[in-house]
Design a protein around this motif. Structure first.
Motif, PDB file in Angstrom:
ATOM      1  N   MET A   1       0.851  -1.193   0.000  1.00 25.14           N
ATOM      2  CA  MET A   1       0.000   0.000   0.000  1.00 25.14           C
ATOM      3  C   MET A   1       0.884   1.238   0.000  1.00 25.14           C
ATOM      4  N   TRP A   2       0.412   2.288  -0.614  1.00 28.62           N
ATOM      5  CA  TRP A   2       1.038   3.613  -0.553  1.00 28.62           C
ATOM      6  C   TRP A   2       0.057   4.518   0.161  1.00 28.62           C
ATOM      7  N   LEU A   3       0.463   5.060   1.304  1.00 26.65           N
ATOM      8  CA  LEU A   3      -0.417   5.917   2.091  1.00 26.65           C
ATOM      9  C   LEU A   3       0.222   7.292   2.235  1.00 26.65           C
ATOM     10  N   ASN A   4      -0.612   8.321   2.411  1.00 24.21           N
ATOM     11  CA  ASN A   4      -0.034   9.656   2.519  1.00 24.21           C
ATOM     12  C   ASN A   4      -0.467  10.428   3.761  1.00 24.21           C
ATOM     13  N   THR A   5      -1.148   9.778   4.698  1.00 24.67           N
ATOM     14  CA  THR A   5      -1.457  10.440   5.960  1.00 24.67           C
ATOM     15  C   THR A   5      -0.994   9.564   7.125  1.00 24.67           C
ATOM     16  N   LEU A   6      -0.580  10.215   8.198  1.00 21.74           N
ATOM     17  CA  LEU A   6      -0.143   9.462   9.374  1.00 21.74           C
ATOM     18  C   LEU A   6      -1.287   8.675   9.999  1.00 21.74           C
ATOM     19  N   ASP A   7      -2.504   9.179   9.908  1.00 27.76           N
ATOM     20  CA  ASP A   7      -3.657   8.439  10.442  1.00 27.76           C
ATOM     21  C   ASP A   7      -3.832   7.109   9.715  1.00 27.76           C
TER      22      ASP A   7
ATOM     23  N   SER B   1       9.321   5.617   4.373  1.00 26.73           N
ATOM     24  CA  SER B   1       8.805   6.840   3.761  1.00 26.73           C
ATOM     25  C   SER B   1       9.576   7.122   2.478  1.00 26.73           C
ATOM     26  N   GLU B   2       8.879   7.687   1.510  1.00 33.21           N
ATOM     27  CA  GLU B   2       9.471   8.025   0.221  1.00 33.21           C
ATOM     28  C   GLU B   2       8.859   9.332  -0.266  1.00 33.21           C
ATOM     29  N   PHE B   3       9.641  10.069  -1.027  1.00 32.79           N
ATOM     30  CA  PHE B   3       9.142  11.285  -1.653  1.00 32.79           C
ATOM     31  C   PHE B   3       8.903  11.019  -3.137  1.00 32.79           C
ATOM     32  N   HIS B   4       7.817  11.544  -3.655  1.00 36.45           N
ATOM     33  CA  HIS B   4       7.463  11.395  -5.064  1.00 36.45           C
ATOM     34  C   HIS B   4       7.216  12.774  -5.660  1.00 36.45           C
ATOM     35  N   ARG B   5       7.574  12.922  -6.916  1.00 44.73           N
ATOM     36  CA  ARG B   5       7.285  14.179  -7.619  1.00 44.73           C
ATOM     37  C   ARG B   5       5.782  14.401  -7.657  1.00 44.73           C
ATOM     38  N   ALA B   6       5.402  15.641  -7.467  1.00 43.70           N
ATOM     39  CA  ALA B   6       3.976  15.975  -7.423  1.00 43.70           C
ATOM     40  C   ALA B   6       3.534  16.687  -8.695  1.00 43.70           C
ATOM     41  N   GLY B   7       3.932  16.174  -9.832  1.00 46.41           N
ATOM     42  CA  GLY B   7       3.455  16.729 -11.092  1.00 46.41           C
ATOM     43  C   GLY B   7       4.341  17.813 -11.653  1.00 46.41           C
TER      44      GLY B   7
ATOM     45  N   PHE C   1       5.046   9.990   0.929  1.00 46.66           N
ATOM     46  CA  PHE C   1       4.194   8.806   0.993  1.00 46.66           C
ATOM     47  C   PHE C   1       4.867   7.784   1.885  1.00 46.66           C
ATOM     48  N   TRP C   2       4.075   6.920   2.490  1.00 44.04           N
ATOM     49  CA  TRP C   2       4.604   5.806   3.254  1.00 44.04           C
ATOM     50  C   TRP C   2       4.303   4.536   2.483  1.00 44.04           C
ATOM     51  N   ARG C   3       5.345   3.751   2.276  1.00 45.35           N
ATOM     52  CA  ARG C   3       5.217   2.462   1.599  1.00 45.35           C
ATOM     53  C   ARG C   3       5.013   1.417   2.687  1.00 45.35           C
ATOM     54  N   ILE C   4       3.848   0.788   2.677  1.00 40.43           N
ATOM     55  CA  ILE C   4       3.476  -0.202   3.681  1.00 40.43           C
ATOM     56  C   ILE C   4       3.422  -1.570   3.009  1.00 40.43           C
TER      57      ILE C   4
END
Length: 72
Positions: free
Chosen positions: A13-19, A39-45, A53-56
């Motif tokens: 899963m790729w998640l983007n909130t700590l919750d 955690s990983e950073f991705h280009r935002a367009g 993002f967090w890679r789970i």
């Protein structure tokens, strides 16, 4: 000598909130699954920014991984 059995990844899963990350961690604990979080950073367009993002990865057991290792 018996071969070591490695846990198999069962969901990525790729998640983007700590919750959401906390819910994944709590759910894995309740179900007895192994979990790997990074955690990983991705280009935002086109605007050149980055989004975190967090890679789970969920496993059918507890993965044996050195937390200080750079390898994924």
């Amino acid at each position: 000598m018996a071969d070591k059995v490695q846990p198999k990844p069962i969901k990525l899963m790729w998640l983007n909130t700590l919750d959401d990350v906390k819910r994944a961690l709590d759910s894995a604990a309740e179900l007895g699954l192994g979990i790997d979080i990074s955690s990983e950073f991705h280009r935002a367009g086109d605007h050149g920014g980055q989004d975190a993002f967090w890679r789970i990865t969920l496993y059918d057991g507890i993965p044996k991984r050195d937390p200080d290792s750079e390898q994924r």
